[in-house]
Design a protein around this motif. Structure first.
Motif, PDB file in Angstrom:
ATOM      1  N   LEU A 216       0.927  -1.028  -0.073  1.00 41.92           N
ATOM      2  CA  LEU A 216       0.124   0.019  -0.051  1.00 41.92           C
ATOM      3  C   LEU A 216       0.731   1.239   0.003  1.00 41.92           C
ATOM      4  CD1 LEU A 216      -2.759  -1.065   2.711  1.00 41.92           C
ATOM      5  CD2 LEU A 216      -2.770  -1.274   0.277  1.00 41.92           C
TER       6      LEU A 216
ATOM      7  N   ILE B  61      -2.300   6.284   4.480  1.00 43.85           N
ATOM      8  CA  ILE B  61      -3.264   5.245   4.671  1.00 43.85           C
ATOM      9  C   ILE B  61      -3.836   5.616   6.056  1.00 43.85           C
ATOM     10  CG2 ILE B  61      -3.531   2.677   5.134  1.00 43.85           C
ATOM     11  CD1 ILE B  61      -2.829   3.262   2.282  1.00 43.85           C
TER      12      ILE B  61
ATOM     13  N   THR C 110      -9.455   5.652   4.417  1.00 42.86           N
ATOM     14  CA  THR C 110      -8.908   5.166   3.023  1.00 42.86           C
ATOM     15  C   THR C 110      -9.635   4.055   2.699  1.00 42.86           C
ATOM     16  OG1 THR C 110      -6.590   5.576   3.779  1.00 42.86           O
ATOM     17  CG2 THR C 110      -7.002   3.868   1.909  1.00 42.86           C
ATOM     18  N   LYS C 111     -10.114   3.842   1.306  1.00 42.07           N
ATOM     19  CA  LYS C 111     -10.898   2.841   0.616  1.00 42.07           C
ATOM     20  C   LYS C 111     -10.115   2.044  -0.084  1.00 42.07           C
ATOM     21  CE  LYS C 111     -15.399   5.385   0.941  1.00 42.07           C
ATOM     22  NZ  LYS C 111     -16.543   5.731   0.013  1.00 42.07           N
ATOM     23  N   ILE C 112     -10.310   0.677  -0.114  1.00 39.56           N
ATOM     24  CA  ILE C 112      -9.401  -0.110  -0.778  1.00 39.56           C
ATOM     25  C   ILE C 112     -10.654  -0.934  -1.640  1.00 39.56           C
ATOM     26  CG2 ILE C 112      -7.934  -2.152  -0.836  1.00 39.56           C
ATOM     27  CD1 ILE C 112      -6.796  -1.219   1.786  1.00 39.56           C
TER      28      ILE C 112
ATOM     29  N   CYS D 158      -6.035   1.143  -4.482  1.00 39.83           N
ATOM     30  CA  CYS D 158      -5.962   1.841  -3.360  1.00 39.83           C
ATOM     31  C   CYS D 158      -5.097   3.262  -3.867  1.00 39.83           C
ATOM     32  CB  CYS D 158      -5.100   1.285  -2.125  1.00 39.83           C
ATOM     33  SG  CYS D 158      -4.949   2.112  -0.872  1.00 39.83           S
ATOM     34  N   ASN D 159      -5.380   4.378  -3.310  1.00 41.23           N
ATOM     35  CA  ASN D 159      -4.979   5.433  -3.710  1.00 41.23           C
ATOM     36  C   ASN D 159      -4.464   5.794  -5.199  1.00 41.23           C
ATOM     37  OD1 ASN D 159      -5.221   6.463  -1.123  1.00 41.23           O
ATOM     38  ND2 ASN D 159      -3.206   5.826  -0.316  1.00 41.23           N
TER      39      ASN D 159
END
Length: 501
Positions: free
Chosen positions: A441, A445, A450-452, A470-471
């Motif tokens: 990641l 975070i 944070t959404k994954i 992610c991001n």
């Protein structure tokens, strides 16, 4: 091009069969030693070389019979290894030896190198088993292998020979080690698979074992032995099983059969009847009928809306199977079709299509349910995303959060199971771990913000792919990456495979 051959192979637990078509689509069955169409799926391993097929059977009495390997199909896709002469053999490598010997024999006879082929596998095979078959094909020298479900291949062959049938059929395919039942809609434009059920631990071998148990009891009584005496005599156990295989075939045609075995210098005679065999195997047939009913329901049908049940596979000639099916489905036409060659013929016809004409269309369903390990209400279970018996292709996305701030790695564990559509969660104990990916990641975070995004997809052939985002960074997880070996591993394994006689 003219003169090209298109090959289909039915990889059986007891015997394998190869069929092929020429450029015009004419179908032939490859013949082996003494004109046989069945290639024994057995390997004899010795310190200097290995033998496959009938040669392995012929030589096992002169070599170390304890390294006679068979029935390893059920172990495909597992971590099982057999250490022999300081070498760890996997079921994949053993099957690649079978394939290599078959392919080399074909090439020598026809003067044509096989680099493409369709391999038929049980519909119940999951992702790990299919990867193992693909690896075996690569090791055997097949550069472009394709996989088809055995029941689908049998349906293609059946439709090729029965062009006037259009309707909904259940392909009841019982082989030496596996059972599948596939419900499909056969129509003018192709095949729509509606559902699959089956087991890789149910097949003709289980009938052999039940009959061997009957014979063993008669030998114990006739020779004055004890069960422990049998347990301590591997040669006698082997001969009892061989007799069971022989008498099972006889009892398909007659009501009783007699035999004798040499035990401690004396022949012990015995008689077995079809009634004894039926009583010992009625539960096995009942299991196949339950799965057939499950498949019909999963397809959204009833026995009254099913047009036909097509029996394929060597054990399908067993009288009890047909009798019990007729009793269970009195309003359905039941027909037996080419029990030995149907799957290989269909695989060859499909090879001609997939590698040349592109004229066969199959809409399949996913054969297993796939999901991720997640914490649900404080307990870990599998969150199911893609469901079996749903038409391909399909895709599903789930959103999760990191466990802690500044988490630098996300573990993504992929599982498969047999849950039906609508079962959102499955216990880990009822699921099989396929692979765990460790996704790095990056960026900021935050546990709460944070959404994954995890997206799981299955393509038209049922191949699974996973993406983790992610991001604004996306990682792709390849379940099939393990089918490739390092150069050193590939060379060592290939050397052993090519030593097969």
């Amino acid at each position: 091009m003219d003169g090209e051959f298109y090959v289909g192979i039915d990889l059986g637990m007891i015997n394998s069969v190869m069929a092929f078509t020429d450029g015009d689509g004419t179908i032939s069955i490859q013949r082996w030693e003494k004109g046989h169409t069945k290639f024994p799926s057995v390997i004899l391993l010795t310190p200097n070389r290995s033998y496959a097929g009938q040669l392995a059977i012929d030589r096992k009495f002169y070599e170390d019979r304890y390294h006679f390997e068979n029935c390893f199909k059920r172990m495909m896709g597992t971590t099982h290894k057999q250490r022999i002469y300081n070498v760890d053999y996997t079921p994949t490598e053993l099957f690649s030896m079978i394939l290599h010997k078959m392919i080399r024999t074909f090439e020598e006879e026809h003067g044509h190198k096989i680099e493409r082929a369709v391999l038929a596998v049980p519909a119940d095979f999951g992702d790990a088993e299919r990867e193992a078959v693909m690896k075996a094909a690569y090791l055997a020298g097949i550069k472009e292998p394709k996989i088809i479900n055995e029941s689908n291949a049998a349906a293609i062959s059946y439709r090729h020979d029965t062009t006037d049938f259009i309707g909904k059929a259940a392909i009841y395919d019982i082989g030496g080690g596996t059972f599948d039942v596939t419900v499909m809609d056969m129509h003018e434009n192709g095949f729509d698979v509606l559902s699959n059920e089956g087991s890789k631990f149910l097949g003709g071998r289980d009938w052999d074992l039940q009959l061997a148990s009957i014979i063993q009891k008669k030998i114990i009584a006739g020779a004055g032995l004890t069960p422990r005496d049998i347990d301590n005599d591997s040669d006698l156990r082997r001969r009892i099983l061989s007799e069971a295989e022989r008498h099972k075939i006889i009892l398909d045609r007659v009501d009783r059969s007699k035999g004798a075995l040499l035990v401690h210098g004396k022949y012990i005679g015995f008689e077995i009847t079809r009634t004894e065999l039926d009583n010992a195997t009625i539960e096995l047939v009942s299991k196949t009928i339950k799965m057939t009913n499950d498949a019909i329901r999963a397809a959204g049908l009833t026995p009254n809306t099913l047009d036909r049940i097509v029996l394929v596979g060597g054990p399908s000639i067993t009288p009890l199977i047909r009798t019990m099916l007729e009793n269970e489905f009195p309003n359905v036409e039941i027909t037996r079709y080419d029990p030995i060659h149907a799957v290989a013929r269909g695989a060859a016809i499909y090879a001609h299509s997939v590698f040349k004409t592109k004229d066969i269309k199959i809409r399949s369903v996913l054969n297993k349910t796939f999901g991720l390990k997640m914490g649900i209400d404080g307990e870990e279970s599998v969150c199911n995303l893609l469901y079996r018996n749903v038409t391909l292709p399909m895709s599903k996305e789930v959103v999760c959060r990191p466990k802690m701030d500044d988490q630098d790695v996300l573990d993504v564990a992929i599982y498969e199971n047999r849950s039906n559509r609508g079962e959102l969660h499955t216990p880990l104990t009822r699921s099989r771990l396929l692979k765990t990916f460790h996704i790095p990641l990056t960026g900021r975070i935050s546990r709460g913000r944070t959404k994954i995004y995890i997206r799981m997809s299955a393509d038209l052939e049922g191949m699974i792919s996973i993406e983790v985002e992610c991001n604004n960074k996306t990682d792709t997880c390849d379940l099939g990456s393990d089918i490739y070996l390092s150069n050193e591993e590939f060379s060592e394994t290939m050397h052993r495979v090519r030593m097969v006689q």
